[in-house]
Design a protein around this motif. Structure first.
Motif, PDB file in Angstrom:
ATOM      1  N   ALA A 286       0.846  -1.197   0.000  1.00 29.34           N
ATOM      2  CA  ALA A 286       0.000   0.000   0.000  1.00 29.34           C
ATOM      3  C   ALA A 286       0.877   1.240   0.000  1.00 29.34           C
ATOM      4  O   ALA A 286       1.875   1.320   0.738  1.00 29.34           O
ATOM      5  CB  ALA A 286      -0.909   0.008   1.221  1.00 29.34           C
ATOM      6  N   SER A 287       0.550   2.220  -0.835  1.00 32.60           N
ATOM      7  CA  SER A 287       1.340   3.449  -0.935  1.00 32.60           C
ATOM      8  C   SER A 287       1.142   4.340   0.282  1.00 32.60           C
ATOM      9  O   SER A 287       1.987   5.163   0.617  1.00 32.60           O
ATOM     10  CB  SER A 287       0.984   4.221  -2.208  1.00 32.60           C
ATOM     11  N   ASP A 288       0.007   4.183   0.943  1.00 27.67           N
ATOM     12  CA  ASP A 288      -0.238   4.934   2.179  1.00 27.67           C
ATOM     13  C   ASP A 288      -1.196   4.131   3.044  1.00 27.67           C
ATOM     14  O   ASP A 288      -1.701   3.082   2.632  1.00 27.67           O
ATOM     15  CB  ASP A 288      -0.812   6.322   1.875  1.00 27.67           C
ATOM     16  N   ALA A 289      -1.440   4.621   4.247  1.00 27.85           N
ATOM     17  CA  ALA A 289      -2.366   3.931   5.137  1.00 27.85           C
ATOM     18  C   ALA A 289      -3.777   4.039   4.565  1.00 27.85           C
ATOM     19  O   ALA A 289      -4.256   5.151   4.313  1.00 27.85           O
ATOM     20  CB  ALA A 289      -2.315   4.546   6.535  1.00 27.85           C
ATOM     21  N   SER A 290      -4.392   2.897   4.326  1.00 31.05           N
ATOM     22  CA  SER A 290      -5.735   2.902   3.747  1.00 31.05           C
ATOM     23  C   SER A 290      -6.444   1.614   4.158  1.00 31.05           C
ATOM     24  O   SER A 290      -6.176   1.074   5.232  1.00 31.05           O
ATOM     25  CB  SER A 290      -5.644   3.013   2.216  1.00 31.05           C
ATOM     26  N   HIS A 291      -7.317   1.111   3.298  1.00 28.77           N
ATOM     27  CA  HIS A 291      -8.043  -0.125   3.581  1.00 28.77           C
ATOM     28  C   HIS A 291      -7.998  -1.045   2.374  1.00 28.77           C
ATOM     29  O   HIS A 291      -7.896  -0.590   1.240  1.00 28.77           O
ATOM     30  CB  HIS A 291      -9.507   0.168   3.942  1.00 28.77           C
ATOM     31  N   LEU A 292      -8.070  -2.333   2.669  1.00 32.92           N
ATOM     32  CA  LEU A 292      -8.191  -3.336   1.618  1.00 32.92           C
ATOM     33  C   LEU A 292      -9.614  -3.882   1.649  1.00 32.92           C
ATOM     34  O   LEU A 292     -10.117  -4.265   2.700  1.00 32.92           O
ATOM     35  CB  LEU A 292      -7.198  -4.481   1.852  1.00 32.92           C
ATOM     36  N   ILE A 293     -10.224  -3.899   0.478  1.00 30.62           N
ATOM     37  CA  ILE A 293     -11.567  -4.467   0.349  1.00 30.62           C
ATOM     38  C   ILE A 293     -11.436  -5.852  -0.275  1.00 30.62           C
ATOM     39  O   ILE A 293     -10.795  -6.016  -1.319  1.00 30.62           O
ATOM     40  CB  ILE A 293     -12.479  -3.572  -0.518  1.00 30.62           C
ATOM     41  N   ILE A 294     -12.016  -6.832   0.386  1.00 29.57           N
ATOM     42  CA  ILE A 294     -12.050  -8.195  -0.148  1.00 29.57           C
ATOM     43  C   ILE A 294     -13.503  -8.491  -0.484  1.00 29.57           C
ATOM     44  O   ILE A 294     -14.370  -8.491   0.409  1.00 29.57           O
ATOM     45  CB  ILE A 294     -11.507  -9.231   0.856  1.00 29.57           C
ATOM     46  N   ALA A 295     -13.792  -8.744  -1.743  1.00 27.87           N
ATOM     47  CA  ALA A 295     -15.178  -8.942  -2.201  1.00 27.87           C
ATOM     48  C   ALA A 295     -15.653 -10.360  -1.898  1.00 27.87           C
ATOM     49  O   ALA A 295     -16.140 -11.085  -2.769  1.00 27.87           O
ATOM     50  CB  ALA A 295     -15.287  -8.639  -3.687  1.00 27.87           C
ATOM     51  N   ASP A 296     -15.481 -10.760  -0.636  1.00 27.03           N
ATOM     52  CA  ASP A 296     -16.012 -12.020  -0.124  1.00 27.03           C
ATOM     53  C   ASP A 296     -17.048 -11.672   0.933  1.00 27.03           C
ATOM     54  O   ASP A 296     -16.942 -10.629   1.598  1.00 27.03           O
ATOM     55  CB  ASP A 296     -14.918 -12.873   0.527  1.00 27.03           C
ATOM     56  N   ARG A 297     -18.016 -12.543   1.109  1.00 26.69           N
ATOM     57  CA  ARG A 297     -19.098 -12.256   2.043  1.00 26.69           C
ATOM     58  C   ARG A 297     -18.565 -12.108   3.474  1.00 26.69           C
ATOM     59  O   ARG A 297     -17.784 -12.920   3.965  1.00 26.69           O
ATOM     60  CB  ARG A 297     -20.141 -13.367   1.987  1.00 26.69           C
ATOM     61  N   TYR A 298     -19.017 -11.058   4.144  1.00 22.49           N
ATOM     62  CA  TYR A 298     -18.649 -10.809   5.538  1.00 22.49           C
ATOM     63  C   TYR A 298     -19.331 -11.831   6.443  1.00 22.49           C
ATOM     64  O   TYR A 298     -20.487 -12.186   6.245  1.00 22.49           O
ATOM     65  CB  TYR A 298     -19.069  -9.402   5.950  1.00 22.49           C
ATOM     66  N   ASP A 299     -18.579 -12.283   7.438  1.00 19.77           N
ATOM     67  CA  ASP A 299     -19.148 -13.172   8.457  1.00 19.77           C
ATOM     68  C   ASP A 299     -18.443 -12.876   9.768  1.00 19.77           C
ATOM     69  O   ASP A 299     -17.223 -12.668   9.803  1.00 19.77           O
ATOM     70  CB  ASP A 299     -18.972 -14.643   8.069  1.00 19.77           C
TER      71      ASP A 299
END
Length: 758
Positions: free
Chosen positions: A676-689
């Motif tokens: 990551a180029s800076d502090a951010s978030h990663l989104i994983i397109a898997d169902r949340y549980d």
């Protein structure tokens, strides 16, 4: 010696019904093909790699797997799919469980009648009962239903044998592991009722209650590994949202009770027809105990006032369960559902007919060697059978030799209603008449022979006739196919279209088969059992022989065959559909139970869930459906269309694909290295549980629910990410089960030591 005879007899009857198993054939209908066998193959694939799959990432963008009890992951038959091809494993599972059904009922009958004919009658009537024969197409049902009489037998032993509680608990655990929890509730409830009727006559209510409370505690403890994760998943599934009307599905239509006399009266898969209440309503197997069995029941009823208390209880139980199985056809059933929430959560009120069937079988078996027919009664029934035989054989000759004349006569008799009917035609009615009259002829002849043997007290031969009656009566429920209809993982992989695997786990698919009407497995089953001239079915005689279209659906990875080769899709078919995921795709008014709503290929949510391609099976008509503009590839009968704007499964908050330098994945764990180029978030397109956990650079972080997907924080630079599925209630249940098992083992050896010392 008696048990050897029983085993040989059961084997001969099984051979008569399922001899195609020995010649490279198997059964392929229903949930076995579209849900259970793919699930077993997915499970075994990972077990061979040393991973017990607790999560399934291949359907619905990921769902709990260990909590879906229908998959029977921990049931012993999973081992068969290690050792044999899918078809052979299925056949072995069916045969073993039918043997279990036979000997379970034999053991229960033996409690009251130990003569060979009575035990044969009980065994064959249950082994080939319409409930078991109609359940073979669902692996979880055929794995749990045979244990029913075993559990009743063990329940009756509680209070008289010290080890009975342990045996009862073990049997209930096996039935629950088999994968159909409704049967567990029914069998326990029935066992308690039987025990109460038989034991309380001896008095000592408090001792009986103590024994059953202990049994309940052990059952709850030893089976915690199964029911705790199941309940956790169940309460979050759409089953909890179903309406009163949805819960009434499977109610017994009163007219269906005609199947008590002729099993395939309204539906016959082999002949390819449905009519009457089965035409537009739910099919129902009702129950069947043979014509000679019905005569014995009638004889029992004539002496109702002189019946033993247990027989009176069995008659009462049969009557009550028949009435309740009518469900929506009862004026008070909706009010009953409001008072008893269990009736609102469960479905299929007619499932209570299982108890009816067992009660009637026991009534017949208990009285089979006691009843004698008078000469007058015998000749009355025998003459009736002979007259019926003559009528049936005459009608059969007319149907074969002059069918048009007969149909015209019937039309005139009905005042021209056949010609004006939306259903009845000459072709349809001819098939129905030929099929029903042929079955009626066979049953009449067998019943007549059985009546003669019974009157002459040759009870063993009379019992054989009852077995032949029920085997022949249920034979029309089965369509066999070559073993190759079930593809192994290796075979399916070798024929897999490269387009399915080129995405390297960073995109999903939406397959038109199973997403759109008339192009899924359910539509295929309907086309299979209702063929021309009863519908415009595409299942021809050639398809019945070769199953080419069915295998085309399989090879195109129609869900759930996609899970066998690890290809992820956004939809699927499951027993427990998560509420949150169903709500994301919901467009209809009613809750969905096994599927999400149909997804249009233009739905913008597809791009968010990393669905890159729409797979269209060109064999099926489009019915005016608008397809995406860009076609990526055409391979055989499959067209791959590009979903516009599809995002990556792993992406930053600005929707750009994440830079991955490492990815390792199993159903239970995902390991990534993300820059990551800076502090951010990663989104994983898997169902949340809620049971997924994560660490970033060895520090645990919380996983956020991001529009139903997962989101975790990233640090600037390299991020070593580990995500794993940790179903707490499964591990908690496993611990309770192990502790309970240890307690029971210690108790068993202590009791054994005391007995040996005495």
């Amino acid at each position: 010696m008696k048990y050897k005879q029983l085993f040989l007899l059961a084997a001969l009857f099984l051979f008569f019904q399922f001899h195609p198993f020995l010649f490279g054939k198997t059964l392929f209908f229903g949930d076995n093909y579209s849900l259970m066998i793919p699930g077993k193959l997915f499970t075994v694939e990972w077990l061979e790699s040393g991973v017990l799959p607790l999560w399934n990432p291949t359907i619905f963008s990921g769902i709990p797997w260990i909590g879906d009890i229908n998959q029977s992951i921990l049931y012993p038959t999973t081992a068969f799919f290690f050792l044999f091809s899918p078809a052979i494993a299925l056949n072995i599972t069916i045969v073993i469980h039918l043997f279990l059904a036979f000997f379970g009922m034999v053991l229960l009958v033996r409690r009251w009648q130990s003569d060979l004919p009575s035990m044969v009658v009980g065994g064959v009537l249950w082994m080939f009962s319409t409930h078991l024969m109609g359940s073979i197409h669902n692996l979880s049902i055929i794995q749990s239903l045979p244990w029913f009489p075993w559990i009743i037998w063990a329940g009756l032993e509680i209070g008289s044998r010290k080890r009975a509680i342990l045996v009862f608990s073990f049997l209930v655990m096996l039935q629950l592991a088999g994968g159909y929890p409704q049967h567990v509730l029914l069998s326990i409830g029935t066992a308690v009722l039987f025990s109460a009727i038989c034991f309380l006559r001896k008095g000592n209510y408090w001792q009986w209650l103590q024994q059953w409370l202990l049994a309940a505690a052990i059952v709850v403890g030893v089976s915690s590994v199964f029911w705790l994760p199941f309940v956790d998943v169940f309460v979050r599934s759409t089953r909890m949202l179903q309406t009163v009307e949805q819960a009434q599905v499977g109610s017994l239509h009163p007219v269906m009770l005609a199947k008590v006399f002729l099993v395939t009266m309204f539906d016959n898969p082999v002949a390819g027809f449905k009519w009457g209440p089965a035409w537009s309503g739910e099919q129902n197997v009702v129950f069947y105990v043979s014509w000679l069995g019905i005569i014995i029941l009638g004889f029992v009823l004539t002496g109702f006032r002189r019946l033993p208390k247990l027989d009176m209880f069995l008659l009462l139980l049969s009557g009550v369960t028949i009435v309740l199985s009518l469900g929506l056809y009862l004026p008070f059933y909706a009010a009953l559902q409001r008072m008893l929430p269990l009736l609102r959560i469960g479905r299929y009120p007619s499932m209570l007919l299982i108890i009816t069937n067992i009660s009637l079988i026991l009534l017949i078996a208990r009285n089979f060697s006691k009843i004698t027919f008078s000469k007058k009664f015998f000749w009355l029934v025998f003459t009736t059978f002979v007259l019926l035989f003559m009528v049936v054989i005459s009608l059969l000759l007319v149907v074969w030799l002059e069918p048009n004349g007969l149909w015209q006569w019937m039309n005139g008799l009905s005042g021209g209603r056949l010609v004006g009917s939306a259903f009845h035609t000459f072709e349809r009615d001819t098939i129905i008449l030929r099929t029903l009259l042929s079955q009626l002829l066979a049953v009449t002849v067998i019943s007549c022979a059985g009546l003669v043997y019974f009157y002459k007290r040759r009870l063993f031969l009379a019992a054989i006739c009852i077995g032949l009656d029920i085997v022949i009566s249920t034979h029309g429920m089965f369509i066999f196919a070559d073993n190759s209809v079930y593809s192994s993982r290796q075979q399916l992989r070798s024929s897999l279209t490269p387009t399915y695997v080129d995405n390297q786990g960073r995109a999903r698919f939406l397959t038109r088969n199973s997403n759109m009407p008339y192009a899924d497995f359910g539509s295929y089953w309907e086309a299979l059992v209702v063929r021309e001239p009863f519908s415009d079915s595409y299942v021809t005689q050639q398809e019945l022989t070769e199953q080419a279209i069915l295998q085309q659906l399989r090879d195109g990875l129609t869900p759930n065959w996609n899970m066998v080769v690890g290809v992820p899709v956004v939809h699927g078919y499951t027993t427990l559909l998560p509420q949150d995921y169903a709500a994301i795709w919901q467009v209809s008014d009613l809750p969905r139970i096994n599927f999400i709503d149909t997804i249009e290929s233009s739905n913008e949510l597809l791009a968010q869930w990393a669905v890159g391609q729409y797979v269209v099976d060109t064999w099926f008509p489009l019915y005016g459906e608008q397809l995406p503009d860009e076609k990526f590839a055409s391979i055989d009968n499959l067209d791959f269309y590009v979903i516009p704007g599809a995002l990556d499964r792993f992406r930053y908050e600005n929707d750009l694909p994440a830079k991955l330098s490492l990815r390792a994945e199993t159903p239970n764990e995902l390991v990534l290295t993300v820059v990551a180029s800076d502090a951010s978030h990663l989104i994983i397109a898997d169902r949340y549980d809620k049971d997924w956990r994560a660490t970033v650079n060895d520090s645990e972080v919380s996983i956020e629910n991001y529009n139903g997907m997962r989101r975790i924080p990233l640090e600037q630079g390299q991020n070593r990410i580990r995500m794993w599925y940790e179903p707490k209630l499964f591990y908690f249940g496993l611990g309770i089960s192990m502790l309970t098992a240890a307690f029971c083992t210690a108790y068993f050896f202590i009791v054994r030591k005391k007995l040996s010392s005495h």
